[in-house]
Scaffold this active site. Sequence first.
Site: not given
Ligand code: NAP
Length: 476
Positions: A174, A227, A249, A283, A380
């Site tokens: 996904k 994420g 991660e 990250c 972060e």
């Molecule tokens: P996120 O919500 O954690 O998204 C990461 C992935 O998880 C996406 O594919 C997202 O899908 C999916 N997801 C969202 N809600 C979910 C759920 N309830 N169950 C399973 N999967 C789910 O991250 P974001 O909202 O894009 O970003 C928010 C913050 O996360 C950023 O500002 C940053 O601090 C952090 N982040 C960290 C990393 C990293 O590399 N560790 C990467 C991205 C973000 P959708 O896109 O469809 O929501």
Amino acid sequence: MTFPTQLFVDGGFRDSTSGNRTTLVNPATGEPFGEVAAGGVEDVNGAAESAFQAWETVWRDMKPGKRAEILYSVARVLRENIEMIARLESLQIGKPISDARDEAALGARVFEYYAGAIGKFCGQTIPVSGGGFDFTLRQSMGVVAAIVPWNFPFPIACWKVAPALAAGNAVVLKPASLSPLTALVLAELAHRAGLPAGVLQVLPGPGSAMGDALVRHPRVRKVSFTGSTEVGRHIMALASQDLKRISLELGGKSPNIVFADADWKRAAESSPMSVFANTGQDCCARSRVFVERSVFEPFVEAFVSTTRKLVVGDPGLDETQIGPMVSAGQRATVEEFLKDARARGSRVACGGGRPDGKGFYLEPTVLLDVGRDDRCWREEIFGPVVCITAFDDEREMLREVNASPYGLSGSIWTNDLRRALRVSRAVESGVLSVNTNSSLHVEAPFGGFKLSGIGRDLGMHAMEGYTELKNVYVAE
Ligand code: NAP
Ligand code: MG
């Protein structure tokens, strides 16, 4: 540019059951450029079931040599398409094209590495005390759900999919809603290279609606997620019901520690890109820089001067180093952080504003005098913002480094070998580098301590994470 606009299920493209679609926006212009099918719970059920069928009937028992041949072939086809993959990545998330090319090549290399791992990743024979013959097997789990983010969409998808497939699992991938295109292209190219239908399914769609269904699905045995810590926590709680295996991660707030004895000029010149690359949406971003006081002033001067020279602009141009942020929402979040920093009296040494023109750009920003309790210091930011601080005492500095709830990455700059070893041991972090900011290697484990996650991507450690360990004892 043409690109796939449907889900990839059972070896081909098709629309989602609901007919829902997601609009894609070009971050460099702020304008919509296309739509992609958005999956839902019915699509998850269908994809997980057919992934299971493909695992049980085709992939699980395929001869290792044949599986390796297919993965080598995937790597080759990915290599032939680096430019196309890089262009799509750049379009969907605003990544500078030169970085996108490197990351597309990294994805291909990951497939090569894990194709080669198939014949090298093995069990043991154990001389048990009662005699007889005892051996271990590393066996595939079944269906793996890989949920990936938008910041490094293609390489992260590859470094979850390739080891999972190499270990004999089927995968439901996904991608993030902001970055479905290169995941779909990965599936298309992998099938063109000979991957059997059903072994890799790609389901774009909202994580909020599909995520729970995917994590809870009875056919899914392992969830590999990259994420936010918030969603990671939620996945861990859901997975606990059936004791599903997880690897997470998550976020980071990584330190960059510069001692006065180091080649601190080199550190000051290379470190801006360790936090501003990918517009800070990384990250591993070294977002807190600790500099020994005697070199603090000249270090900051050199760091700021390098930062001012970074080429911010059109991600499609070869010379661009810093593109836009991924979305208006992500930029607004970062601007809230900057507002808070200003209100609390931090000094903005450079950046802090939006460059002229359209797109979701934000200038690389250096903050000084940030309080230890301020949001910018503790949380972060996931944007182009760094805090630089001076330290006098190594132990006190390490206490502050380790006070972070995160522990993903970090750098240490010193020419004193004993100090390098002592500090490497002391920093609570899954990944560290000394006298360089390069800390990600295909062959080495990647992951975090504390709120930065559980389990490891990359290296043979990832293979362990996609297998169950079985012990077999044969009587004499
Ligand atoms: P996120 O919500 O954690 O998204 C990461 C992935 O998880 C996406 O594919 C997202 O899908 C999916 N997801 C969202 N809600 C979910 C759920 N309830 N169950 C399973 N999967 C789910 O991250 P974001 O909202 O894009 O970003 C928010 C913050 O996360 C950023 O500002 C940053 O601090 C952090 N982040 C960290 C990393 C990293 O590399 N560790 C990467 C991205 C973000 P959708 O896109 O469809 O929501
Ligand atoms: Mg989210």
